[in-house]
Write a protein that holds these residues in place. Structure first.
Motif, PDB file in Angstrom:
ATOM      1  N   LEU A   1      -2.218 -17.008 -14.555  1.00 29.59           N
ATOM      2  CA  LEU A   1      -1.153 -16.129 -14.037  1.00 29.59           C
ATOM      3  C   LEU A   1      -1.724 -14.850 -13.444  1.00 29.59           C
ATOM      4  N   LEU A   2      -2.710 -14.281 -14.208  1.00 32.83           N
ATOM      5  CA  LEU A   2      -3.351 -13.040 -13.733  1.00 32.83           C
ATOM      6  C   LEU A   2      -4.029 -13.268 -12.381  1.00 32.83           C
ATOM      7  N   THR A   3      -4.661 -14.425 -12.250  1.00 35.93           N
ATOM      8  CA  THR A   3      -5.349 -14.750 -10.990  1.00 35.93           C
ATOM      9  C   THR A   3      -4.339 -14.803  -9.854  1.00 35.93           C
ATOM     10  N   ILE A   4      -3.195 -15.450 -10.109  1.00 40.11           N
ATOM     11  CA  ILE A   4      -2.168 -15.573  -9.071  1.00 40.11           C
ATOM     12  C   ILE A   4      -1.676 -14.182  -8.653  1.00 40.11           C
ATOM     13  N   VAL A   5      -1.434 -13.323  -9.663  1.00 39.43           N
ATOM     14  CA  VAL A   5      -0.943 -11.965  -9.367  1.00 39.43           C
ATOM     15  C   VAL A   5      -1.971 -11.202  -8.531  1.00 39.43           C
ATOM     16  N   ALA A   6      -3.238 -11.327  -8.941  1.00 34.80           N
ATOM     17  CA  ALA A   6      -4.300 -10.602  -8.210  1.00 34.80           C
ATOM     18  C   ALA A   6      -4.391 -11.088  -6.777  1.00 34.80           C
ATOM     19  N   VAL A   7      -4.366 -12.407  -6.590  1.00 37.72           N
ATOM     20  CA  VAL A   7      -4.467 -12.989  -5.235  1.00 37.72           C
ATOM     21  C   VAL A   7      -3.289 -12.525  -4.390  1.00 37.72           C
ATOM     22  N   THR A   8      -2.087 -12.570  -4.993  1.00 42.20           N
ATOM     23  CA  THR A   8      -0.883 -12.148  -4.240  1.00 42.20           C
ATOM     24  C   THR A   8      -0.989 -10.675  -3.857  1.00 42.20           C
ATOM     25  N   ALA A   9      -1.459  -9.851  -4.818  1.00 38.95           N
ATOM     26  CA  ALA A   9      -1.582  -8.413  -4.538  1.00 38.95           C
ATOM     27  C   ALA A   9      -2.547  -8.160  -3.398  1.00 38.95           C
ATOM     28  N   LEU A  10      -3.603  -8.967  -3.321  1.00 40.04           N
ATOM     29  CA  LEU A  10      -4.579  -8.803  -2.235  1.00 40.04           C
ATOM     30  C   LEU A  10      -4.037  -9.343  -0.914  1.00 40.04           C
ATOM     31  N   ALA A  11      -3.297 -10.433  -1.014  1.00 34.79           N
ATOM     32  CA  ALA A  11      -2.826 -11.129   0.201  1.00 34.79           C
ATOM     33  C   ALA A  11      -1.735 -10.351   0.932  1.00 34.79           C
ATOM     34  N   ILE A  12      -0.876  -9.647   0.173  1.00 39.92           N
ATOM     35  CA  ILE A  12       0.259  -8.953   0.823  1.00 39.92           C
ATOM     36  C   ILE A  12      -0.228  -7.881   1.823  1.00 39.92           C
ATOM     37  N   PRO A  13      -1.122  -6.932   1.388  1.00 41.26           N
ATOM     38  CA  PRO A  13      -1.569  -5.947   2.390  1.00 41.26           C
ATOM     39  C   PRO A  13      -2.295  -6.587   3.562  1.00 41.26           C
ATOM     40  N   LEU A  14      -3.078  -7.654   3.272  1.00 40.25           N
ATOM     41  CA  LEU A  14      -3.807  -8.330   4.353  1.00 40.25           C
ATOM     42  C   LEU A  14      -2.839  -8.908   5.379  1.00 40.25           C
ATOM     43  N   ALA A  15      -1.785  -9.549   4.846  1.00 40.36           N
ATOM     44  CA  ALA A  15      -0.786 -10.155   5.746  1.00 40.36           C
ATOM     45  C   ALA A  15      -0.078  -9.077   6.557  1.00 40.36           C
ATOM     46  N   ALA A  16       0.220  -7.951   5.868  1.00 39.65           N
ATOM     47  CA  ALA A  16       0.908  -6.854   6.568  1.00 39.65           C
ATOM     48  C   ALA A  16       0.039  -6.301   7.687  1.00 39.65           C
ATOM     49  N   GLN A  17      -1.280  -6.163   7.359  1.00 38.45           N
ATOM     50  CA  GLN A  17      -2.207  -5.632   8.359  1.00 38.45           C
ATOM     51  C   GLN A  17      -2.285  -6.577   9.553  1.00 38.45           C
ATOM     52  N   ASN A  18      -2.371  -7.877   9.215  1.00 39.25           N
ATOM     53  CA  ASN A  18      -2.433  -8.908  10.256  1.00 39.25           C
ATOM     54  C   ASN A  18      -1.217  -8.834  11.164  1.00 39.25           C
ATOM     55  N   ASN A  19      -0.067  -8.663  10.509  1.00 36.50           N
ATOM     56  CA  ASN A  19       1.210  -8.574  11.228  1.00 36.50           C
ATOM     57  C   ASN A  19       1.210  -7.376  12.180  1.00 36.50           C
ATOM     58  N   ASN A  20       0.664  -6.275  11.658  1.00 40.67           N
ATOM     59  CA  ASN A  20       0.577  -5.040  12.440  1.00 40.67           C
ATOM     60  C   ASN A  20      -0.293  -5.238  13.682  1.00 40.67           C
ATOM     61  N   ILE A  21      -1.439  -5.884  13.485  1.00 43.66           N
ATOM     62  CA  ILE A  21      -2.352  -6.148  14.607  1.00 43.66           C
ATOM     63  C   ILE A  21      -1.661  -7.011  15.649  1.00 43.66           C
ATOM     64  N   LEU A  22      -0.965  -8.050  15.152  1.00 47.62           N
ATOM     65  CA  LEU A  22      -0.257  -8.950  16.075  1.00 47.62           C
ATOM     66  C   LEU A  22       0.786  -8.197  16.879  1.00 47.62           C
ATOM     67  N   ARG A  23       1.497  -7.295  16.186  1.00 54.72           N
ATOM     68  CA  ARG A  23       2.549  -6.521  16.873  1.00 54.72           C
ATOM     69  C   ARG A  23       1.961  -5.613  17.946  1.00 54.72           C
ATOM     70  N   GLN A  24       0.801  -5.005  17.576  1.00 54.15           N
ATOM     71  CA  GLN A  24       0.136  -4.120  18.546  1.00 54.15           C
ATOM     72  C   GLN A  24      -0.308  -4.897  19.775  1.00 54.15           C
ATOM     73  N   LYS A  25      -0.850  -6.095  19.509  1.00 60.18           N
ATOM     74  CA  LYS A  25      -1.311  -6.964  20.600  1.00 60.18           C
ATOM     75  C   LYS A  25      -0.151  -7.298  21.527  1.00 60.18           C
ATOM     76  N   GLU A  26       0.972  -7.663  20.891  1.00 56.59           N
ATOM     77  CA  GLU A  26       2.169  -8.050  21.646  1.00 56.59           C
ATOM     78  C   GLU A  26       2.641  -6.888  22.526  1.00 56.59           C
ATOM     79  N   LEU A  27       2.672  -5.687  21.912  1.00 55.11           N
ATOM     80  CA  LEU A  27       3.107  -4.492  22.650  1.00 55.11           C
ATOM     81  C   LEU A  27       2.208  -4.216  23.850  1.00 55.11           C
ATOM     82  N   ARG A  28       0.900  -4.386  23.623  1.00 50.38           N
ATOM     83  CA  ARG A  28      -0.072  -4.123  24.686  1.00 50.38           C
ATOM     84  C   ARG A  28       0.131  -5.102  25.846  1.00 50.38           C
ATOM     85  N   GLN A  29       0.333  -6.381  25.469  1.00 52.24           N
ATOM     86  CA  GLN A  29       0.556  -7.399  26.506  1.00 52.24           C
ATOM     87  C   GLN A  29       1.826  -7.103  27.293  1.00 52.24           C
TER      88      GLN A  29
END
Lengths: 157, 150
Positions: free
Chosen positions: A4-32
């Motif tokens: 359970l702890l492993t799942i929580v840790a992975v999720t905690a790490l994955a959420i900011p990464l996904a958000a950052q990824n989303n942000n980059i994608l949005r910036q790319k889209e705006l630039r295009q």
């Protein structure tokens, strides 16, 4: 528990990464989107008759910035201001520029200097004075040069 | 009287005279003087001939190609200088091997054809500076030639 702890840790790490990824994608889209808008605006305009300037306008904003940074701040400001004015020309004005620029470019350097000086002087005058000056200076210019001066000032023969 | 050969601003005066940007009295005065002074007559005729010389248009990639050529020459010179200084320090048996490797590298370097893009990579600052100056001059001319609003 450890699982359970492993799942929580992975999720905690994955959420900011996904958000950052989303942000980059949005910036790319705006630039295009921005680039698309810029291209569409350029397509609507009558192209400028100077190939070097047209090539410059086709550059990406980053390349343009890099090129402009080679100029002194004052010169850069002057060029940017003039470019802005050129991009705001009406289709009719742009068309007249299309006719007059190649004729000017084909003049010999010394004659280009003389025509430049005459246009600068004519620009300082009021319309009526402009006409008088152009008529009195007509003898100093060839028919081709006079045609350039008349097209720029809009004074017919 | 204005004598072009004795006047510090003679060249500028003559350029303005030929470009017909001098005022009428000065133009007349200079024209009279040129008729009388053989030195000035010679000077004016040379300038007039220069004025008739049509300057060929520079192709768009000219600056880039020129700077690439200069960069290649500079690289070749610097390689030669570096080699001279290394030669003194190299262990004698290694020297022939190093020489062979250097020659191979030089041959490879010279074999690569120069394209405008490669030229830009060779000396991007100089190349883009010349290009932006060209753009700035064209922008100045376009702005000057923009029809005046009545």
């Amino acid at each position: 528990m450890r699982f359970l702890l492993t799942i929580v840790a992975v999720t905690a790490l994955a959420i900011p990464l996904a958000a950052q990824n989303n942000n980059i994608l949005r910036q790319k889209e705006l630039r295009q989107q921005k680039l698309k808008q810029q291209k569409a605006q350029q397509q609507k305009m009558v192209p400028l008759p100077a190939p070097a300037v047209e090539r410059f306008l086709q550059m990406s904003p980053e390349d343009r910035e890099r090129a402009l940074s080679q100029l002194t701040p004052e010169r850069r400001q002057q060029v940017e201001e003039r470019l802005r004015r050129l991009q705001q020309l009406s289709p009719e004005q742009a068309q007249r520029l299309q006719d007059v620029y190649p004729a000017f470019e084909s003049l010999r350097p010394a004659r280009r200097l003389a025509v430049r000086a005459e246009i600068q002087a004519l620009r300082q005058l009021r319309p009526i004075e402009r006409k008088d000056r152009l008529n009195s200076d007509a003898g100093n210019f060839s028919p081709e040069e006079l045609s350039i001066l008349r097209q720029v000032t809009g004074i017919p023969e | 009287m204005i004598c072009l050969s004795k006047n510090e601003q003679g060249a500028e005066l003559l350029a303005n005279y030929l470009a017909k940007t001098l005022d009428a009295p000065r133009t007349a005065e200079l024209a009279r003087h040129i008729q009388e002074c053989s030195d000035c007559r010679g000077l004016a005729s040379v300038w007039e001939r220069l004025d008739e010389f049509a300057v060929p248009e520079v192709s768009p990639g000219f600056d880039a190609r020129l700077y690439a050529r200069i960069a290649r020459e500079e690289a070749r010179l610097s390689l030669r200088t570096t080699w001279k200084s290394w030669r003194r320090w190299l262990w004698p048996p290694v020297a022939p091997l190093a020489a062979a490797a250097a020659v191979a590298a030089l041959v490879l370097f010279l074999q690569v054809p120069g394209t405008p893009d490669a030229a830009k990579q060779a000396n991007p600052t100089q190349s883009s500076k010349a290009e932006i100056e060209q753009v700035a001059q064209a922008v100045d001319d376009l702005d000057l030639l923009t029809p005046i609003d009545k």
